[in-house]
Every structure is written in C-alpha cells, then in structure tokens.
Design a protein around this motif. Structure first.
Motif, mmCIF file in Angstrom:
data_model
loop_
_atom_site.group_PDB
_atom_site.id
_atom_site.type_symbol
_atom_site.label_atom_id
_atom_site.label_comp_id
_atom_site.label_asym_id
_atom_site.label_seq_id
_atom_site.Cartn_x
_atom_site.Cartn_y
_atom_site.Cartn_z
ATOM 1 N N PHE A 164 -21.948 8.918 -44.010
ATOM 2 C CA PHE A 164 -20.778 9.369 -44.372
ATOM 3 C C PHE A 164 -19.621 8.328 -44.534
ATOM 4 O O PHE A 164 -19.130 8.148 -45.488
ATOM 5 N N TRP A 165 -19.639 7.457 -43.647
ATOM 6 C CA TRP A 165 -18.702 6.347 -43.697
ATOM 7 C C TRP A 165 -18.935 5.291 -44.477
ATOM 8 O O TRP A 165 -18.358 4.353 -44.845
ATOM 9 N N SER A 166 -20.058 5.178 -44.980
ATOM 10 C CA SER A 166 -20.636 4.066 -45.809
ATOM 11 C C SER A 166 -20.442 4.501 -47.452
ATOM 12 O O SER A 166 -20.000 3.915 -48.336
ATOM 13 N N LEU A 167 -20.406 6.038 -47.549
ATOM 14 C CA LEU A 167 -20.092 6.669 -48.847
ATOM 15 C C LEU A 167 -18.601 7.130 -49.093
ATOM 16 O O LEU A 167 -18.151 6.903 -50.290
ATOM 17 N N PHE A 168 -17.976 7.436 -48.134
ATOM 18 C CA PHE A 168 -16.468 8.179 -47.930
ATOM 19 C C PHE A 168 -15.616 7.266 -48.585
ATOM 20 O O PHE A 168 -14.977 7.876 -49.472
ATOM 21 N N PRO A 169 -15.627 6.024 -48.179
ATOM 22 C CA PRO A 169 -14.674 5.252 -48.821
ATOM 23 C C PRO A 169 -14.474 4.948 -50.487
ATOM 24 O O PRO A 169 -13.569 4.947 -51.376
ATOM 25 N N ILE A 177 -16.100 7.067 -52.545
ATOM 26 C CA ILE A 177 -15.776 8.320 -53.029
ATOM 27 C C ILE A 177 -14.277 8.564 -53.210
ATOM 28 O O ILE A 177 -13.693 9.197 -54.092
ATOM 29 N N LEU A 178 -13.532 8.357 -51.944
ATOM 30 C CA LEU A 178 -12.330 8.444 -51.885
ATOM 31 C C LEU A 178 -11.316 7.696 -52.838
ATOM 32 O O LEU A 178 -10.374 8.173 -53.626
ATOM 33 N N LEU A 179 -11.851 6.474 -53.294
ATOM 34 C CA LEU A 179 -11.175 5.483 -54.237
ATOM 35 C C LEU A 179 -11.251 5.979 -55.631
ATOM 36 O O LEU A 179 -10.387 6.152 -56.272
ATOM 37 N N LEU A 180 -12.409 6.511 -56.029
ATOM 38 C CA LEU A 180 -12.548 7.167 -57.009
ATOM 39 C C LEU A 180 -11.913 8.330 -57.431
ATOM 40 O O LEU A 180 -11.109 8.455 -58.541
ATOM 41 N N ILE A 181 -12.046 9.411 -56.415
ATOM 42 C CA ILE A 181 -11.313 10.609 -56.696
ATOM 43 C C ILE A 181 -9.939 10.630 -56.405
ATOM 44 O O ILE A 181 -9.168 11.182 -57.305
ATOM 45 N N GLY A 182 -9.319 9.545 -55.628
ATOM 46 C CA GLY A 182 -7.780 9.246 -55.523
ATOM 47 C C GLY A 182 -7.466 8.627 -56.682
ATOM 48 O O GLY A 182 -6.103 8.942 -57.147
ATOM 49 N N TYR A 183 -7.995 7.706 -57.346
ATOM 50 C CA TYR A 183 -7.687 7.045 -58.471
ATOM 51 C C TYR A 183 -7.448 8.157 -59.664
ATOM 52 O O TYR A 183 -6.629 8.249 -60.429
ATOM 53 N N GLU A 186 -11.080 16.379 -50.496
ATOM 54 C CA GLU A 186 -12.070 16.376 -51.374
ATOM 55 C C GLU A 186 -13.288 15.560 -51.161
ATOM 56 O O GLU A 186 -14.407 15.977 -51.498
ATOM 57 N N SER A 187 -12.856 14.130 -51.070
ATOM 58 C CA SER A 187 -14.127 13.084 -50.716
ATOM 59 C C SER A 187 -14.880 13.571 -49.652
ATOM 60 O O SER A 187 -16.116 13.389 -49.659
ATOM 61 N N ALA A 188 -14.395 14.025 -48.560
ATOM 62 C CA ALA A 188 -15.036 14.401 -47.544
ATOM 63 C C ALA A 188 -16.185 15.590 -47.738
ATOM 64 O O ALA A 188 -17.305 15.584 -47.659
ATOM 65 N N LEU A 189 -15.709 16.569 -48.544
ATOM 66 C CA LEU A 189 -16.501 17.635 -48.938
ATOM 67 C C LEU A 189 -17.645 16.980 -49.806
ATOM 68 O O LEU A 189 -18.682 17.425 -49.764
ATOM 69 N N VAL A 190 -17.365 16.359 -50.964
ATOM 70 C CA VAL A 190 -18.198 15.751 -51.898
ATOM 71 C C VAL A 190 -19.403 14.645 -51.035
ATOM 72 O O VAL A 190 -20.587 14.730 -51.300
ATOM 73 N N THR A 191 -18.876 14.072 -50.071
ATOM 74 C CA THR A 191 -20.025 13.260 -49.438
ATOM 75 C C THR A 191 -20.685 14.089 -48.494
ATOM 76 O O THR A 191 -21.985 13.796 -48.455
#
Length: 83
Positions: free
Chosen positions: A13-18, A20-26, A59-64
């Motif tokens: 989770f913590w290796s992939l979450f940031p 995905i968060l950057l991509l979805i946030g952008y 949303e990123s947490a759910l995707v992860t």
C-alpha cells in the motif's frame, strides 16, 4: 462494519499509494476541476484545493486496495496446480 485488511498489504500500500495519489490528484486538479482557469485569491479556493486532494486520497486508497486484491487473486490462481 469494519474492514480488516491483512498486514501484508502495508508494504504494498505505502509503496504504491503515493504514485497513484500523484496521478489521480494531478488529473483531478488540472482536468476534472480545471483549477488553473480560476484564480486563487480567496480562502474558499484553498478549501476547494484541499477538498480535491482529500477526495483524490480516498480514490487513490480505493484503487490501491483493488490493485492489491487483483494481484493477490492472480497469485492464488496461478499457484494452484492443474487439476
């Protein structure tokens, strides 16, 4: 109802979450909400940005978690010997 996730998801989770968060946030900031078209001259604009980042984090947490679930399911399927 509580959702109990296994401890094996923590590293994944913590290796992939940031990432995905950057991509979805952008994507949310520049494409969906189109914030660059509006100015940042009121406190309300900062609240909008925080709201967008908060929803992006959810949303990123759910995707992860879904990605982890898919990978674990694939591992179980591929580990089973042919019957």
């Amino acid at each position: 109802m509580e959702l109990h996730l296994p401890k094996s998801i923590k590293k994944f989770f913590w290796s992939l979450f940031p990432v995905i968060l950057l991509l979805i946030g952008y994507n949310n900031i520049f494409n969906y909400w189109e914030l660059p078209l509006f100015g940042f001259n009121e406190l309300e604009d900062f609240g909008t940005l925080l709201f967008i980042l908060g929803t992006s984090a959810c949303e990123s947490a759910l995707v992860t978690v879904f990605l982890w679930w898919i990978l674990e399911s694939m591992k179980k399927i591929l580990r089973k010997p042919n019957s």
